[in-house]
Design a protein around this motif. Structure first.
Motif, PDB file in Angstrom:
ATOM      1  N   UNK A 244      55.407  -8.403 -35.447  1.00 60.92           N
ATOM      2  CA  UNK A 244      54.223  -9.115 -34.967  1.00 60.92           C
ATOM      3  C   UNK A 244      53.003  -8.196 -35.007  1.00 60.92           C
ATOM      4  N   UNK A 245      53.188  -6.953 -34.616  1.00 59.19           N
ATOM      5  CA  UNK A 245      52.073  -6.009 -34.601  1.00 59.19           C
ATOM      6  C   UNK A 245      51.616  -5.657 -36.011  1.00 59.19           C
ATOM      7  N   UNK A 246      52.539  -5.372 -36.917  1.00 60.60           N
ATOM      8  CA  UNK A 246      52.147  -4.907 -38.244  1.00 60.60           C
ATOM      9  C   UNK A 246      51.536  -6.026 -39.073  1.00 60.60           C
ATOM     10  N   UNK A 247      51.937  -7.278 -38.818  1.00 57.15           N
ATOM     11  CA  UNK A 247      51.342  -8.413 -39.529  1.00 57.15           C
ATOM     12  C   UNK A 247      49.844  -8.507 -39.229  1.00 57.15           C
ATOM     13  N   UNK A 248      49.440  -8.103 -38.046  1.00 57.83           N
ATOM     14  CA  UNK A 248      48.011  -8.102 -37.712  1.00 57.83           C
ATOM     15  C   UNK A 248      47.234  -7.175 -38.651  1.00 57.83           C
ATOM     16  N   UNK A 249      47.820  -6.045 -39.014  1.00 56.20           N
ATOM     17  CA  UNK A 249      47.168  -5.147 -39.957  1.00 56.20           C
ATOM     18  C   UNK A 249      47.081  -5.775 -41.342  1.00 56.20           C
ATOM     19  N   UNK A 250      48.122  -6.508 -41.750  1.00 58.16           N
ATOM     20  CA  UNK A 250      48.063  -7.191 -43.037  1.00 58.16           C
ATOM     21  C   UNK A 250      46.935  -8.216 -43.050  1.00 58.16           C
ATOM     22  N   UNK A 251      46.841  -9.005 -42.002  1.00 58.38           N
ATOM     23  CA  UNK A 251      45.816 -10.048 -41.944  1.00 58.38           C
ATOM     24  C   UNK A 251      44.418  -9.442 -41.963  1.00 58.38           C
ATOM     25  N   UNK A 252      44.242  -8.338 -41.265  1.00 54.81           N
ATOM     26  CA  UNK A 252      42.919  -7.723 -41.130  1.00 54.81           C
ATOM     27  C   UNK A 252      42.653  -6.631 -42.156  1.00 54.81           C
ATOM     28  N   UNK A 253      43.562  -6.449 -43.119  1.00 61.23           N
ATOM     29  CA  UNK A 253      43.392  -5.380 -44.101  1.00 61.23           C
ATOM     30  C   UNK A 253      42.044  -5.434 -44.813  1.00 61.23           C
ATOM     31  N   UNK A 254      41.555  -6.600 -45.280  1.00 56.67           N
ATOM     32  CA  UNK A 254      40.231  -6.603 -45.934  1.00 56.67           C
ATOM     33  C   UNK A 254      39.117  -6.107 -45.020  1.00 56.67           C
TER      34      UNK A 254
ATOM     35  N   UNK B 116      36.875  -2.858 -45.879  1.00 52.84           N
ATOM     36  CA  UNK B 116      35.419  -2.950 -45.970  1.00 52.84           C
ATOM     37  C   UNK B 116      34.737  -1.937 -45.062  1.00 52.84           C
ATOM     38  N   UNK B 117      35.202  -1.862 -43.809  1.00 53.93           N
ATOM     39  CA  UNK B 117      34.569  -0.954 -42.855  1.00 53.93           C
ATOM     40  C   UNK B 117      34.737   0.503 -43.251  1.00 53.93           C
ATOM     41  N   UNK B 118      35.937   0.869 -43.656  1.00 51.56           N
ATOM     42  CA  UNK B 118      36.188   2.263 -44.040  1.00 51.56           C
ATOM     43  C   UNK B 118      35.385   2.630 -45.274  1.00 51.56           C
ATOM     44  N   UNK B 119      35.318   1.741 -46.253  1.00 51.61           N
ATOM     45  CA  UNK B 119      34.534   2.018 -47.462  1.00 51.61           C
ATOM     46  C   UNK B 119      33.047   2.171 -47.152  1.00 51.61           C
ATOM     47  N   UNK B 120      32.530   1.319 -46.277  1.00 55.95           N
ATOM     48  CA  UNK B 120      31.113   1.402 -45.932  1.00 55.95           C
ATOM     49  C   UNK B 120      30.799   2.691 -45.197  1.00 55.95           C
ATOM     50  N   UNK B 121      31.696   3.107 -44.296  1.00 48.20           N
ATOM     51  CA  UNK B 121      31.482   4.358 -43.582  1.00 48.20           C
ATOM     52  C   UNK B 121      31.526   5.550 -44.527  1.00 48.20           C
ATOM     53  N   UNK B 122      32.444   5.512 -45.483  1.00 49.82           N
ATOM     54  CA  UNK B 122      32.546   6.608 -46.447  1.00 49.82           C
ATOM     55  C   UNK B 122      31.334   6.646 -47.368  1.00 49.82           C
ATOM     56  N   UNK B 123      30.831   5.482 -47.714  1.00 52.47           N
ATOM     57  CA  UNK B 123      29.666   5.418 -48.593  1.00 52.47           C
ATOM     58  C   UNK B 123      28.416   5.918 -47.885  1.00 52.47           C
ATOM     59  N   UNK B 124      28.331   5.659 -46.580  1.00 54.42           N
ATOM     60  CA  UNK B 124      27.147   6.052 -45.823  1.00 54.42           C
ATOM     61  C   UNK B 124      27.149   7.530 -45.456  1.00 54.42           C
ATOM     62  N   UNK B 125      28.327   8.143 -45.383  1.00 50.02           N
ATOM     63  CA  UNK B 125      28.436   9.534 -44.938  1.00 50.02           C
ATOM     64  C   UNK B 125      28.666  10.472 -46.119  1.00 50.02           C
ATOM     65  N   UNK B 126      28.118  11.656 -46.098  1.00 50.30           N
ATOM     66  CA  UNK B 126      28.396  12.646 -47.157  1.00 50.30           C
ATOM     67  C   UNK B 126      29.871  13.037 -47.155  1.00 50.30           C
ATOM     68  N   UNK B 127      30.358  13.513 -48.304  1.00 49.94           N
ATOM     69  CA  UNK B 127      31.771  13.873 -48.436  1.00 49.94           C
ATOM     70  C   UNK B 127      32.206  14.886 -47.386  1.00 49.94           C
TER      71      UNK B 127
END
Length: 387
Positions: A133-143, A147-158
């Motif tokens: 039940x818990x891990x399925x929540x991560x599957x559902x919210x994966x997009x 999106x959030x992780x990519x945006x944070x990485x794009x906004x911050x220097x390496x």
């Protein structure tokens, strides 16, 4: 999704995580049986602490595999359909099995079907199904995570990416620290869904396990950097792991009480505690380092065994609670006179063997993927059409 090279150590990690789960559940059963002595309690405590990595590693693997494989365009419908067939269908079927064992099915009773559906939704049909039940929540919210992780990485220097990962870990510890206050606040507000989600079902609320998924995401996006960090960072995480391992072993053994036999309480090392979370994160590094080194040194036979260990891990996870029931019967017949720690280890081994045998057997049936989570039948190839 483009075809990418497999991360070889993942299969060993999956298999090790399942073994650790089965061991924990065997320990939980035998820690409360009659005749437990101090030496049994110490052995079970040491084994429990060594096996605590199971759930964090499973979540870490999920994050790593998803972010490694889905680095291009994501077709959400296709993604969810695959998880439904690979994860949810076996879960639904096994939930029906466990419900029948505990509640005794009356197929003509609408009330019982409603009860099963509610227990299915909350993961209450068996003590180990909360994880699905818990891990399925991560599957559902994966997009959303992607999106959030990519945006944070794009906004911050390496050079700040590592700092962001550390800060997310610190934020996670703060979240766990204030978990009781969050639960109390929501209990007072009495908000439908949210109040039970953060109280009665806090142990299967994805929010309280998010950092392990984020850590896996970082490893999946940069697997070589991750391996480098695992190999070079031992000077940091190994002392943390060993100190906390010793500390929690000490306080657990110190909490044993003698009243009509040894009374053992393992609640002091429940997953949703800040300091335990530090120990668990360090254990992810330790176990990954072991898997990485073992994989590199493994020969062809060992690689084959490792692959099979990981391939059937989900099916064995679903089945192992039922197999443990059988092992307890064997224990009552054959091992009743042995010391408790030895009985626990024998039951654990029998459970693992039975779980794998059953899962492999189910995987060769026509609908094996629906029961074992994987199919071992070879796909039929269509003969070439005549010109």
């Amino acid at each position: 999704m483009s075809k990418k090279a497999r991360i070889q150590e993942i299969e060993l990690l999956r298999g090790m995580a399942f073994l650790a789960v089965a061991l924990q559940h065997a320990i939980a059963h035998y820690s409360v049986v009659g005749g437990v002595r101090m030496e049994d309690g110490v052995i079970m405590t040491l084994l429990l602490m060594a096996a605590k990595f199971a759930v964090p590693v499973f979540i870490f693997i999920t994050g790593m595999v998803l972010f490694y494989n889905y680095d291009g365009p994501l077709r959400y419908g296709t993604f969810i359909r695959k998880r439904f067939s690979d994860v949810l269908v076996p879960y639904i079927l096994w939930s029906a099995v466990y419900f029948g064992i505990s509640q005794h099915w009356n197929l003509g009773s609408p009330a019982q079907w409603g009860k099963w559906a509610m227990m299915l939704f909350t993961g209450k049909n068996s003590y180990h199904l909360w994880y699905v039940v818990m891990i399925v929540q991560f599957y559902i919210l994966f997009p959303v995570f992607r999106m959030l992780i990519r945006r944070m990485m794009k906004a911050a220097p390496h050079r700040l990416w590592m700092i962001l990962l550390v800060l997310s870990g610190l934020a996670y510890l703060v979240l766990l620290y204030f978990r009781p206050e969050i639960g109390a606040l929501l209990a007072k507000a009495d908000i439908p869904f949210l109040t039970p989600f953060f109280n009665a079902y806090a142990d299967r609320n994805f929010v309280y396990f998010t950092f392990y998924f984020i850590l896996g995401a970082a490893a999946g996006m940069f697997p070589e950097r991750w391996r480098w960090a695992v190999e070079k960072g031992g000077v940091i995480y190994l002392p943390v792991f060993m100190i906390l391992f010793g500390y929690y072993t000490y306080i657990l053994v110190g909490s044993f009480q003698m009243s009509d036999g040894l009374q053992i309480n393992f609640n002091l090392v429940s997953l949703l505690r800040p300091l335990i979370a530090v120990f668990l994160v360090s254990s992810v590094f330790v176990i990954y380092r072991f898997a990485l080194q073992w994989t590199r040194q493994a020969g062809p036979r060992a690689e084959r065994a490792m692959s099979l260990l990981g391939k059937y891990s989900y099916g064995t996870y679903l089945a192992h609670a039922l197999m443990l029931r059988f092992t307890y019967s064997f224990d009552a017949w054959w091992f009743a006179g042995w010391n408790v720690a030895l009985r626990m280890l024998v039951s654990f081994i029998i459970c693992v063997v039975l779980s794998y045998l059953l899962t492999v057997a189910l995987s060769y049936l026509p609908f094996g993927k629906w029961t074992a989570g994987v199919s071992s039948l070879r796909k039929r190839t269509s003969p070439p059409k005549a010109a």
